[in-house]
Scaffold this motif. Structure first.
Motif, PDB file in Angstrom:
ATOM      1  N   GLN A  89       0.829  -1.205   0.000  1.00 21.91           N
ATOM      2  CA  GLN A  89       0.000   0.000   0.000  1.00 21.91           C
ATOM      3  C   GLN A  89       0.863   1.256   0.000  1.00 21.91           C
ATOM      4  OE1 GLN A  89      -2.651  -0.240   3.325  1.00 21.91           O
ATOM      5  NE2 GLN A  89      -3.877  -1.874   2.409  1.00 21.91           N
ATOM      6  N   LYS A  90       1.919   1.255   0.785  1.00 26.94           N
ATOM      7  CA  LYS A  90       2.818   2.418   0.821  1.00 26.94           C
ATOM      8  C   LYS A  90       3.482   2.636  -0.531  1.00 26.94           C
ATOM      9  CE  LYS A  90       3.129   3.251   5.421  1.00 26.94           C
ATOM     10  NZ  LYS A  90       2.680   4.484   5.986  1.00 26.94           N
ATOM     11  N   ILE A  91       3.912   1.546  -1.175  1.00 25.35           N
ATOM     12  CA  ILE A  91       4.571   1.649  -2.482  1.00 25.35           C
ATOM     13  C   ILE A  91       3.597   2.190  -3.525  1.00 25.35           C
ATOM     14  CG2 ILE A  91       5.570   0.305  -4.372  1.00 25.35           C
ATOM     15  CD1 ILE A  91       6.790  -1.520  -2.199  1.00 25.35           C
ATOM     16  N   ILE A  92       2.377   1.665  -3.538  1.00 23.53           N
ATOM     17  CA  ILE A  92       1.392   2.115  -4.518  1.00 23.53           C
ATOM     18  C   ILE A  92       1.003   3.571  -4.265  1.00 23.53           C
ATOM     19  CG2 ILE A  92      -0.976   1.777  -5.321  1.00 23.53           C
ATOM     20  CD1 ILE A  92      -0.508  -1.237  -4.989  1.00 23.53           C
ATOM     21  N   LYS A  93       0.861   3.960  -3.008  1.00 21.54           N
ATOM     22  CA  LYS A  93       0.568   5.362  -2.698  1.00 21.54           C
ATOM     23  C   LYS A  93       1.692   6.274  -3.185  1.00 21.54           C
ATOM     24  CE  LYS A  93      -2.318   4.993   1.422  1.00 21.54           C
ATOM     25  NZ  LYS A  93      -2.361   5.270   2.875  1.00 21.54           N
ATOM     26  N   ASN A  94       2.929   5.838  -2.995  1.00 28.19           N
ATOM     27  CA  ASN A  94       4.068   6.624  -3.450  1.00 28.19           C
ATOM     28  C   ASN A  94       4.050   6.772  -4.968  1.00 28.19           C
ATOM     29  OD1 ASN A  94       6.480   8.030  -3.361  1.00 28.19           O
ATOM     30  ND2 ASN A  94       7.717   6.171  -3.357  1.00 28.19           N
ATOM     31  N   LYS A  95       3.766   5.684  -5.683  1.00 30.31           N
ATOM     32  CA  LYS A  95       3.698   5.751  -7.147  1.00 30.31           C
ATOM     33  C   LYS A  95       2.539   6.643  -7.593  1.00 30.31           C
ATOM     34  CE  LYS A  95       6.784   2.458  -8.143  1.00 30.31           C
ATOM     35  NZ  LYS A  95       7.986   2.613  -8.881  1.00 30.31           N
ATOM     36  N   LEU A  96       1.398   6.515  -6.924  1.00 29.03           N
ATOM     37  CA  LEU A  96       0.255   7.372  -7.257  1.00 29.03           C
ATOM     38  C   LEU A  96       0.589   8.838  -7.041  1.00 29.03           C
ATOM     39  CD1 LEU A  96      -2.788   5.443  -5.778  1.00 29.03           C
ATOM     40  CD2 LEU A  96      -2.491   6.124  -8.148  1.00 29.03           C
ATOM     41  N   TYR A  97       1.224   9.117  -5.929  1.00 31.74           N
ATOM     42  CA  TYR A  97       1.601  10.497  -5.629  1.00 31.74           C
ATOM     43  C   TYR A  97       2.495  11.058  -6.728  1.00 31.74           C
ATOM     44  CZ  TYR A  97       3.156  14.553  -3.009  1.00 31.74           C
ATOM     45  OH  TYR A  97       3.428  15.835  -2.631  1.00 31.74           O
ATOM     46  N   LYS A  98       3.473  10.255  -7.149  1.00 34.37           N
ATOM     47  CA  LYS A  98       4.385  10.717  -8.197  1.00 34.37           C
ATOM     48  C   LYS A  98       3.671  10.922  -9.526  1.00 34.37           C
ATOM     49  CE  LYS A  98       8.594   8.731  -6.274  1.00 34.37           C
ATOM     50  NZ  LYS A  98       9.651   7.722  -6.434  1.00 34.37           N
ATOM     51  N   LEU A  99       2.706  10.041  -9.844  1.00 35.50           N
ATOM     52  CA  LEU A  99       1.972  10.182 -11.098  1.00 35.50           C
ATOM     53  C   LEU A  99       1.079  11.428 -11.088  1.00 35.50           C
ATOM     54  CD1 LEU A  99       0.788   6.531 -11.807  1.00 35.50           C
ATOM     55  CD2 LEU A  99       2.296   7.897 -13.246  1.00 35.50           C
ATOM     56  N   VAL A 100       0.382  11.639 -10.002  1.00 34.30           N
ATOM     57  CA  VAL A 100      -0.606  12.713  -9.953  1.00 34.30           C
ATOM     58  C   VAL A 100       0.059  14.073  -9.734  1.00 34.30           C
ATOM     59  CG1 VAL A 100      -2.657  13.539  -8.739  1.00 34.30           C
ATOM     60  CG2 VAL A 100      -2.387  11.123  -9.204  1.00 34.30           C
ATOM     61  N   ILE A 101       1.142  14.093  -8.991  1.00 30.35           N
ATOM     62  CA  ILE A 101       1.802  15.375  -8.684  1.00 30.35           C
ATOM     63  C   ILE A 101       2.304  16.051  -9.961  1.00 30.35           C
ATOM     64  CG2 ILE A 101       4.166  14.609  -8.265  1.00 30.35           C
ATOM     65  CD1 ILE A 101       2.343  16.988  -5.997  1.00 30.35           C
ATOM     66  N   LYS A 102       2.644  15.255 -10.959  1.00 30.71           N
ATOM     67  CA  LYS A 102       3.115  15.825 -12.230  1.00 30.71           C
ATOM     68  C   LYS A 102       2.028  16.656 -12.906  1.00 30.71           C
ATOM     69  CE  LYS A 102       6.346  12.111 -13.230  1.00 30.71           C
ATOM     70  NZ  LYS A 102       6.628  10.957 -14.092  1.00 30.71           N
ATOM     71  N   LYS A 103       0.794  16.226 -12.762  1.00 31.29           N
ATOM     72  CA  LYS A 103      -0.285  16.915 -13.448  1.00 31.29           C
ATOM     73  C   LYS A 103      -1.002  17.959 -12.593  1.00 31.29           C
ATOM     74  CE  LYS A 103      -4.264  16.190 -16.327  1.00 31.29           C
ATOM     75  NZ  LYS A 103      -5.119  15.259 -17.014  1.00 31.29           N
ATOM     76  N   TYR A 104      -1.176  17.677 -11.311  1.00 33.96           N
ATOM     77  CA  TYR A 104      -2.008  18.545 -10.484  1.00 33.96           C
ATOM     78  C   TYR A 104      -1.235  19.427  -9.514  1.00 33.96           C
ATOM     79  CZ  TYR A 104      -6.150  16.294 -12.235  1.00 33.96           C
ATOM     80  OH  TYR A 104      -7.141  15.844 -13.048  1.00 33.96           O
ATOM     81  N   ALA A 105       0.057  19.398  -9.541  1.00 36.80           N
ATOM     82  CA  ALA A 105       0.801  20.237  -8.615  1.00 36.80           C
ATOM     83  C   ALA A 105       1.178  21.559  -9.234  1.00 36.80           C
ATOM     84  CB  ALA A 105       2.054  19.522  -8.154  1.00 36.80           C
TER      85      ALA A 105
END
Length: 105
Positions: A89-105
């Motif tokens: 879960q921690k790994i997937i959350k980290n990957k999700l964060y990296k994917l989404v931060i590129k677009k919504y940050a």
């Protein structure tokens, strides 16, 4: 775990995005981390089994021949699976964060 809810709580801008977009992020993150999670799951299982077998044999139980050994092994493997699920879960959350931060940050 509900990754959609976690994404929306972490990135409020995703509330306005279509659900297919969030599902695609989750799918990408799971695919990107699949091999890493599999490796961690195998590593933890083997490590827990080796440690448990060593401890049980040092106490005097013959590995794989005692009912107590098998009962303990089932418990140890359940604990190992729980820990590997939390790490996944921690790994997937980290990957999700990296994917989404590129677009919504």
């Amino acid at each position: 775990m509900n990754y959609t809810e976690w994404l929306i709580n972490s990135f409020p801008k995703l509330k306005e995005a279509p659900s297919t977009e969030t599902f695609s992020y989750i799918h990408q993150a799971k695919l990107a981390s699949k091999l890493q999670c599999w490796f961690i799951d195998i590593l933890l299982t083997v490590a827990f089994m080796v440690c448990f077998t060593f401890i049980m044999s040092s106490v005097g139980y013959i590995p794989f021949e005692s009912y107590i050994y098998w009962a303990g092994l089932v418990i140890v493997l359940a604990i190992s699976k729980y820990i590997s699920d939390k790490i996944e879960q921690k790994i997937i959350k980290n990957k999700l964060y990296k994917l989404v931060i590129k677009k919504y940050a």
